[in-house]
Structure formats: C-alpha cells, structure tokens
Design an enzyme around this catalytic site. Structure first.
Site: not given
Ligand code: FAD
Ligand code: NAP
Length: 337
Positions: A166, A237, A333
């Site tokens: 991340r 998250s 995050e």
């Molecule tokens: P924004 O929120 O608009 O911006 C995020 C940051 O990036 C800000 O600092 C902004 O200034 C900068 N930025 C945006 N675009 C640019 C650009 N073109 N150039 C330079 N800087 C820029 N994230 C995960 O990693 N894994 C997941 O599974 C995941 N699941 C999610 C589920 C839900 C329901 C939600 C709401 C969010 C989730 N996220 C997840 C977080 C998010 O969706 C990601 O981080 C996504 O990449 C953000 O994209 P955005 O375009 O909305 O960025």
């Molecule tokens: P989950 O499956 O309930 O698991 C809980 C946590 O345990 C996760 O955060 C995941 O870490 C870790 N995990 C599970 N299985 C693993 C494995 N085999 N090896 C290593 N780590 C493991 O998680 P969840 O909330 O439903 O999300 C599912 C996936 O979607 C995850 O990868 C999560 O990161 C991603 N997600 C991200 C966001 C976001 O906003 N960043 C939002 C929703 C979902 P990791 O997060 O490191 O994978």
C-alpha cells in the site's frame, strides 16, 4: 484554456465518503494539455493544486483552498502483443474496474484479482493497489508522469516506483507528480492466483476457472462484505494491516489465541487490522453519522452527514484503543486533506 474552472464547488460527488466540503476552485482535465494549462493557471493565481481521481481514497476534513484537478482523461491502447505477453496502456482518468473488465474481455490474465476496486487507473500506482494476493506491482510495465517542479514528462520503471505494501515512491512524494498514463504487462496464459481467502472455495464446481471466473467470484465476495459507496459512504479499508515483529505477535497471541497473523518473508508478522479493531469492540460502533461497518471492522462509514473531522476523530480513538490493548500502531490508509 479549454478546461473550465469553477469556484466554490462541493466535493460531495467527488469523494466516496460523501463528505460535503468545498473546493475553492475545481476543474476536470481530459488531456495532458489540460493538466498543464490548469497547473499554469494555479501558478498564475498563486493557488496550490490538488490532483484527484475517483476520490475513493480520500478523507476530506476541511474546505480545500486549492485548485482541485480531477483527472478525467480516457483511452486504452494496446502497445505490444507477442501472442503471449500483451502490454496495455490506460490513461489516468479511466475508471479502474471497467478497465479491468476490458482486459478480461480481451482474454488477458493479470488484473482479475483486482476487480471491483473503485477509483481511477492514474491513482492505482499511488498505493500499489492490492487485493486477494495480487498488487499492481505484479503486472506493472511502466508509467508516464508530469513533474510539477520542472514541467517535464518522465517514464517510470518498476524499480523507479519503489512499490511496497500500500505504498510507492509517489505516495512518499505527495503533490510532486501527476500520473498521466499507466502500462501493464498482461498475459494470455499466466497462472491464476486462487489461494487467497475464500476465492478457491467460491470457484468450487468450475473445473478450469478462467480469469473472468476469478473476477466474478471476487466481485461476488466483495459485494457481500463491503459497503457500496453509492449507498453508504466509505473509503474501503481505513487502516493498513500492521506488520510487527514476530516477538510482539507471539506476545499478543499468548493473550489472544485467535490472533489473525500472516508470516512475512523476513520473520515479521502481518496482523489483520480488522481483527484487532473487532476484538477491541468497535465493529458496528456508531457515533452520530460516523461509524465502523457492521460486517467489516476495517471500514469506517459515513451514515449521511458525518464530517471528515468526525471520521478522523473516530479513527484516532480506534488507533489509541488498539495501541493501548495490543501495543500495535495502526496507520491510516486514505489520504488526509
Ligand atoms: P483518489 O482517492 O482520488 O486519490 C488518492 C490519492 O492519489 C490522492 O492523494 C490523490 O491526490 C492522488 N492521485 C489521484 N490520481 C492521481 C494522479 N493521476 N496523479 C497523481 N496523484 C493522483 N484499495 C486497494 O488497494 N485495494 C482494494 O481492494 C480496495 N478496495 C476498496 C473498496 C472500496 C469500497 C473503496 C471505497 C476503496 C477501496 N480501495 C482499495 C481504495 C481505493 O479505491 C484505491 O486506493 C484507489 O486506487 C483510489 O483511486 P482514486 O482514483 O479514487 O484516487
Ligand atoms: P479478508 O479476506 O477478510 O482477510 C483479512 C486480512 O487478512 C486481509 O486484510 C488480508 O491482508 C489478510 N489475508 C487474508 N488471507 C491472506 C493470505 N492468504 N495471505 C496473506 N494475508 C492474508 O480481507 P477483506 O477485508 O475481505 O479483503 C479482501 C482483500 O481485498 C484483501 O486483500 C484486502 O486487502 C482487499 N481490500 C482492500 C481494501 C482497501 O481499501 N485497501 C478494501 C477492501 C478489500 P491484505 O489486505 O494484505 O491482503
């Protein structure tokens, strides 16, 4: 200037928490030229500029006294195809999930585990988006960004981006670069990543799952667990999963035998932040319109009128409590403004 600059624009439709703060100035950029024009305009007006995508990783705690530039460029290009390895480039403003679906329609493997993540292509490298055992660094083939300090364009390689969990070079240099387009090396034949959480189980009955099957399974799992921002404001998250020493993890496990922890290559342990928050009793908590989701304790939610400040205060209470109980620091995050 072709881009239109508006004043005092509510950012409510432009952030997935649905927080109602105003941007002093707001514009959408559909091309490299418009990005340059808008940055020049901001410099002339002596305004800071904030570049956003889909607003799905933002916590907005106050009105933004800047020119907010929303990336709205579009275009997907096939750069090379040797029959096996296919390099695809997408413009920063392309919505992430539809882009993933486009790659799957072309029969390409690589992005299926990252299905249904909101936001744009341009923001994906910022925190090296990841889910279900795959991060974009695994299929990353380069990106082009504009240096706001010099006005130059630069191509970044995988090494240049310094991706981590991340995290990336860009996240550590906030505001310096505007990511304009991103390239991905996909495959027609690569192996699928099924060994994460309930993915394989969800595919039971399908003898030889395709990348599309994996995408559909992940979409169905995500829809069950995660609130849809269109219905309940959230930024996914809210905290990163903390990586702690093996010693600390063992100490916590002595008190809490159910601890959810994953060993890392260097002997450290990644703890599930959602589990820690749930154990501390916050799951389903609500104070006014700021709350912790009832099904997933890692997700903070806005039930309607919560301010960014209220959500931030709730996050700080959770951080303090988890630190007191477990000795573990939770890092936010979403990007705080
Ligand atoms: P924004 O929120 O608009 O911006 C995020 C940051 O990036 C800000 O600092 C902004 O200034 C900068 N930025 C945006 N675009 C640019 C650009 N073109 N150039 C330079 N800087 C820029 N994230 C995960 O990693 N894994 C997941 O599974 C995941 N699941 C999610 C589920 C839900 C329901 C939600 C709401 C969010 C989730 N996220 C997840 C977080 C998010 O969706 C990601 O981080 C996504 O990449 C953000 O994209 P955005 O375009 O909305 O960025
Ligand atoms: P989950 O499956 O309930 O698991 C809980 C946590 O345990 C996760 O955060 C995941 O870490 C870790 N995990 C599970 N299985 C693993 C494995 N085999 N090896 C290593 N780590 C493991 O998680 P969840 O909330 O439903 O999300 C599912 C996936 O979607 C995850 O990868 C999560 O990161 C991603 N997600 C991200 C966001 C976001 O906003 N960043 C939002 C929703 C979902 P990791 O997060 O490191 O994978």
């Amino acid at each position: 200037m072709s881009a239109k600059v508006e004043s005092q624009v509510s950012l409510k439709p432009y952030n997935s928490f649905g927080i109602d703060v105003k941007a002093r100035h707001f514009a959408q950029a559909t091309s490299d030229d418009e990005v340059r024009q808008l940055l020049a305009y901001a410099a002339t007006e002596d305004l800071p500029a904030l570049v956003i995508g889909g607003g799905s990783n933002l916590l907005l705690t106050q009105d933004i006294t800047a020119l907010v530039i929303r990336m709205n460029s579009s275009g997907i290009h096939l750069l090379s195809d040797d029959g096996q390895r296919v390099v695809v480039e997408a413009e920063a403003g392309e919505a992430w999930h539809p882009f993933v679906q486009w790659t799957l329609e072309q029969g390409l493997v690589g992005l299926e585990n990252l299905s249904l993540i909101p936001g744009t292509v341009g923001a994906a490298p910022m925190q090296n988006i990841g889910a279900y055992g795959v991060e974009i660094k695994d299929v990353f083939a380069g990106l082009t960004a504009l240096d706001r300090q010099t006005g130059d364009l630069r191509d970044f390689t995988l090494e240049d981006c310094d991706f981590a969990y991340r995290d990336s070079y860009f996240k550590r240099k906030p505001g310096r670069w505007v990511i304009l387009r991103v390239r991905f090396a996909l495959s027609r034949t690569a192996a699928l990543h099924l060994d994460y959480g309930p993915v394989r189980q969800r595919l039971a009955g399908i003898e030889q799952p395709t990348a599309k099957d994996v995408s559909e399974a992940i979409c169905s799992i995500r829809r069950e667990k995660l609130p849809d921002p269109a219905e309940l404001g959230n930024a996914g998250s809210f905290f990163k999963n903390p990586v702690v020493s093996g010693v600390l993890a063992e100490r916590i496990r002595e008190q809490h035998p159910g601890l959810v922890a994953y060993p890392q290559a260097d002997g450290e342990m990644k703890l599930a932040a959602g589990w820690l928050i749930e154990q501390a009793g916050w799951k389903g908590y609500r104070d006014g319109d700021a709350g912790v989701h009832a099904l997933q304790a890692l997700v903070l939610v806005n039930y309607g009128q919560a301010s960014g400040e209220q959500l931030h205060e709730l996050a700080q209470k959770i951080q303090d409590d988890v630190l007191d109980r477990f000795g573990v620091e939770l890092e936010m995050e979403p990007n705080l403004y």
